[in-house]
Write a protein that holds these residues in place. Structure first.
Motif, PDB file in Angstrom:
ATOM      1  N   TYR A  76       0.846  -1.180   0.000  1.00 27.15           N
ATOM      2  CA  TYR A  76       0.000   0.000   0.000  1.00 27.15           C
ATOM      3  C   TYR A  76       0.889   1.241   0.000  1.00 27.15           C
ATOM      4  O   TYR A  76       1.077   1.869   1.038  1.00 27.15           O
ATOM      5  N   THR A  79      -1.906   4.302   0.352  1.00 30.27           N
ATOM      6  CA  THR A  79      -3.094   4.195   1.192  1.00 30.27           C
ATOM      7  C   THR A  79      -2.786   3.330   2.408  1.00 30.27           C
ATOM      8  O   THR A  79      -1.707   2.761   2.518  1.00 30.27           O
ATOM      9  N   PRO A  81      -3.930   0.008   4.774  1.00 29.79           N
ATOM     10  CA  PRO A  81      -4.717  -1.236   4.702  1.00 29.79           C
ATOM     11  C   PRO A  81      -5.785  -1.272   5.788  1.00 29.79           C
ATOM     12  O   PRO A  81      -5.729  -0.530   6.770  1.00 29.79           O
ATOM     13  N   ARG A 114       4.614   0.665   2.841  1.00 27.89           N
ATOM     14  CA  ARG A 114       3.805   1.871   2.821  1.00 27.89           C
ATOM     15  C   ARG A 114       4.743   3.071   2.868  1.00 27.89           C
ATOM     16  O   ARG A 114       5.675   3.100   3.669  1.00 27.89           O
TER      17      ARG A 114
END
Length: 130
Positions: A76, A79, A81, A114
């Protein structure tokens, strides 16, 4: 493309046809590359007997001491998770092993890519027995 057409003609409308790679597909492939990276990282750890990819979870690591680490890998980059959903899936696998009376020490883990960094979570599982 001829082999693809022979195998999937009548199954998929795009059988035997080339398809342009979209940005979404490129990002999806990066998720698989990240999973491969984590798999290789696990293989290089000490006391690892074997590693399975896409078996029970994204990556399953079996250690010589009887520890079984099952890992969810998420990519991700922009964004966040859904942690509750992922934790529920890992908890289900943990309970499944307990119900099957596995002799392995189960360790659920979550690896998330991320914002250009790797985050590793150990999911702490607590059983409430009334």
């Amino acid at each position: 493309m001829t082999i693809h057409r022979r195998l999937f003609e009548g199954v998929f409308d795009h059988a035997g046809k080339s398809e342009p790679i979209t940005l979404r597909k490129k990002l999806h492939n990066r998720g698989f590359l990240f999973q491969d990276y984590v798999t290789i990282m696990c293989l290089l750890q000490n006391n690892v007997e074997y590693v399975c990819s896409e078996y029970l979870e994204d990556i399953d690591v079996f250690y010589a001491d009887g520890t079984f680490e099952f890992i969810q890998v998420k990519y991700y980059p922009k964004t966040s998770p859904k942690m509750k959903e992922i934790s529920t899936d890992l908890y289900y696998q943990y309970l499944r092993l307990r119900m099957l009376q596995s002799t392995l020490t189960a360790v659920p883990r979550l690896y998330i890519h991320r914002n250009s960094s790797l985050q590793i979570y150990s999911i702490i599982l607590a059983l409430c027995i009334a």
